[in-house]
Design an enzyme around this catalytic site. Sequence first.
Site, short mmCIF file in Angstrom:
data_model
loop_
_atom_site.label_atom_id
_atom_site.label_comp_id
_atom_site.label_asym_id
_atom_site.label_seq_id
_atom_site.Cartn_x
_atom_site.Cartn_y
_atom_site.Cartn_z
N ILE A 37 -12.06 -6.00 -4.35
CA ILE A 37 -13.26 -6.78 -3.99
C ILE A 37 -14.39 -5.82 -3.60
O ILE A 37 -15.55 -6.20 -3.57
CB ILE A 37 -12.98 -7.76 -2.83
CG1 ILE A 37 -12.67 -7.01 -1.53
CG2 ILE A 37 -11.90 -8.76 -3.18
CD1 ILE A 37 -12.70 -7.90 -0.31
N ASP A 38 -14.03 -4.56 -3.33
CA ASP A 38 -15.06 -3.60 -2.89
C ASP A 38 -15.94 -3.09 -4.02
O ASP A 38 -16.99 -2.50 -3.76
CB ASP A 38 -14.38 -2.38 -2.23
CG ASP A 38 -13.64 -2.76 -0.98
OD1 ASP A 38 -12.83 -1.95 -0.50
OD2 ASP A 38 -13.84 -3.88 -0.49
N ARG A 40 0.84 -1.20 0.00
CA ARG A 40 0.00 0.00 0.00
C ARG A 40 0.88 1.25 0.00
O ARG A 40 0.48 2.30 0.48
CB ARG A 40 -0.96 -0.01 1.20
CG ARG A 40 -2.05 -1.06 1.05
CD ARG A 40 -3.16 -0.86 2.05
NE ARG A 40 -4.17 -1.90 1.93
CZ ARG A 40 -5.21 -1.87 1.08
NH1 ARG A 40 -5.33 -0.83 0.27
NH2 ARG A 40 -6.07 -2.86 1.02
N GLN A 42 -12.26 -13.32 2.15
CA GLN A 42 -12.93 -12.76 0.95
C GLN A 42 -11.93 -12.38 -0.14
O GLN A 42 -12.30 -12.18 -1.30
CB GLN A 42 -13.72 -11.51 1.36
CG GLN A 42 -14.85 -11.82 2.33
CD GLN A 42 -15.29 -10.58 3.10
OE1 GLN A 42 -16.20 -9.87 2.68
NE2 GLN A 42 -14.65 -10.30 4.22
N GLY A 86 -6.81 -0.26 -6.91
CA GLY A 86 -8.10 0.33 -6.57
C GLY A 86 -8.06 1.85 -6.63
O GLY A 86 -7.28 2.43 -7.40
N ASN A 87 -8.87 2.47 -5.75
CA ASN A 87 -8.97 3.93 -5.77
C ASN A 87 -7.62 4.60 -5.53
O ASN A 87 -7.21 5.48 -6.28
CB ASN A 87 -9.92 4.40 -4.65
CG ASN A 87 -11.29 3.79 -4.79
OD1 ASN A 87 -11.86 3.85 -5.87
ND2 ASN A 87 -11.80 3.16 -3.76
N MET A 89 -16.13 -7.24 4.02
CA MET A 89 -15.27 -6.10 3.74
C MET A 89 -16.05 -5.05 2.96
O MET A 89 -17.12 -5.32 2.43
CB MET A 89 -14.02 -6.57 2.97
CG MET A 89 -13.01 -7.22 3.90
SD MET A 89 -11.48 -7.57 3.04
CE MET A 89 -10.37 -7.76 4.44
O1 F6P Z 1 -9.23 -2.64 -0.56
C1 F6P Z 1 -9.95 -3.78 -0.33
C2 F6P Z 1 -9.91 -4.15 1.13
O2 F6P Z 1 -10.02 -5.52 1.21
C3 F6P Z 1 -11.00 -3.48 1.94
O3 F6P Z 1 -12.25 -4.08 1.73
C4 F6P Z 1 -10.48 -3.67 3.33
O4 F6P Z 1 -11.05 -2.77 4.26
C5 F6P Z 1 -9.00 -3.36 3.12
O5 F6P Z 1 -8.69 -3.77 1.78
C6 F6P Z 1 -8.07 -4.08 4.09
O6 F6P Z 1 -6.78 -3.53 3.88
P1 F6P Z 1 -5.47 -4.33 4.29
O7 F6P Z 1 -5.34 -5.48 3.35
O8 F6P Z 1 -4.36 -3.31 4.09
O9 F6P Z 1 -5.64 -4.76 5.72
#
Ligand code: F6P
Length: 368
Positions: free
Chosen positions: A146-147, A81, A294, A122-123, A189
């Site tokens: 997945i969102d 990230r 998920q 994603g975004n 999620m």
């Molecule tokens: O971006 C998708 C997602 O799975 C969200 O639904 C969830 O809140 C987030 O990523 C979890 O982030 P991480 O994998 O950094 O814990």
Amino acid sequence: MRSFRPGVTGTFGILTAGGDCPGLNAAIRGVCRAALSRYNMKVIGIADGFRGLIENDTRELRPRDFSGILTRGGTILGTSREKPFSRGSLAYKDNDIGQDKVAAIKKNYHKLGLDCLVILGGNGTHTTGYRLTWEGLNILGLPKTIDNDIMGTEMSFGFSSALGIATDAIDRLHSTAQSHSRVMVIELMGNKAGWLALYAGVAGGGDVILIPEIPYDIKSIARHLEERAEDGKDFSIVVVAEGALSIEEAQMDKKDRKKFRAESGAPSIAYRLAKEIEEETGRETRATVLGYVQRGGIPCATDRILATSLGTAAAELLAKGEYGRMVALVGNEIGSVDLSVPAEKVRTVPQDHYMIDTALSVGTCFGD
Ligand code: F6P
């Protein structure tokens, strides 16, 4: 220095960033197989999202790298990230580049001789990609999450696989809820958008569906559960998105909301909600948080088709030199949108979305 292969028409880098999901490898395969075989391009794989480009953690990918990955979950490239435009990232605290991550990206982009950087994310990833276009880089995006909350595309790959996983989990909760005459709360999620909870709630026959877009009143939920019990249905399934908000929370600012949640002592909304439901109704209630299940496992057929189609469409834009775009499902066609469309935005569930009306028609409660 470009390594020359007869007739190589161009070189692109490819990275996966943000949360992983089934379908990423199918998309990588789609882009790269088409770009190499049909357009005779060269591809540089970048490790762990933008971190790999900041640190030049890269290697040339060959056709053998794409064999057998269509059905593999996760991403062969790794992900992170890393947000190059924000400071203090955790992703690469030990290297000597210091905080100027964007300068490092630009330096390595040119050092690798890239004509374009293909980003799967994603975004946040598309926001970074859009900002990199203003730094003079050629970017192409593929929508992954997945969102399903990326503006500009009807669907992102990863969503359908997560929908299947979540629906299967809800199906399993029905039998144990019925056996114990319990209320079962399952948390899915979806921090900012409730697409997964909405669709899985309808597919799994959830009696209550709670999404971030519709703040809920615990008394409304309790009333609905009592009405079900009076009709002889002494068990219920409550499907809640991790970002769902009570009416009270919706009126708080981010800081107060964080404090409120910390004081509740519950690790996540499912546990808090289960406790509130039990207090309001006196009915035995249990919580399940489906979490990272998920995002795991192999992609479903729908995601394989979508990811491959988006990938090959991206290869076509690469060959044409059409950059600054995200390939997308536009209506029910594979097309593309300007990168400014998904950047800095979240695609939330509109209040008048047909799936909300569909759920209401079969008696689902949204807690409002
Ligand atoms: O971006 C998708 C997602 O799975 C969200 O639904 C969830 O809140 C987030 O990523 C979890 O982030 P991480 O994998 O950094 O814990």
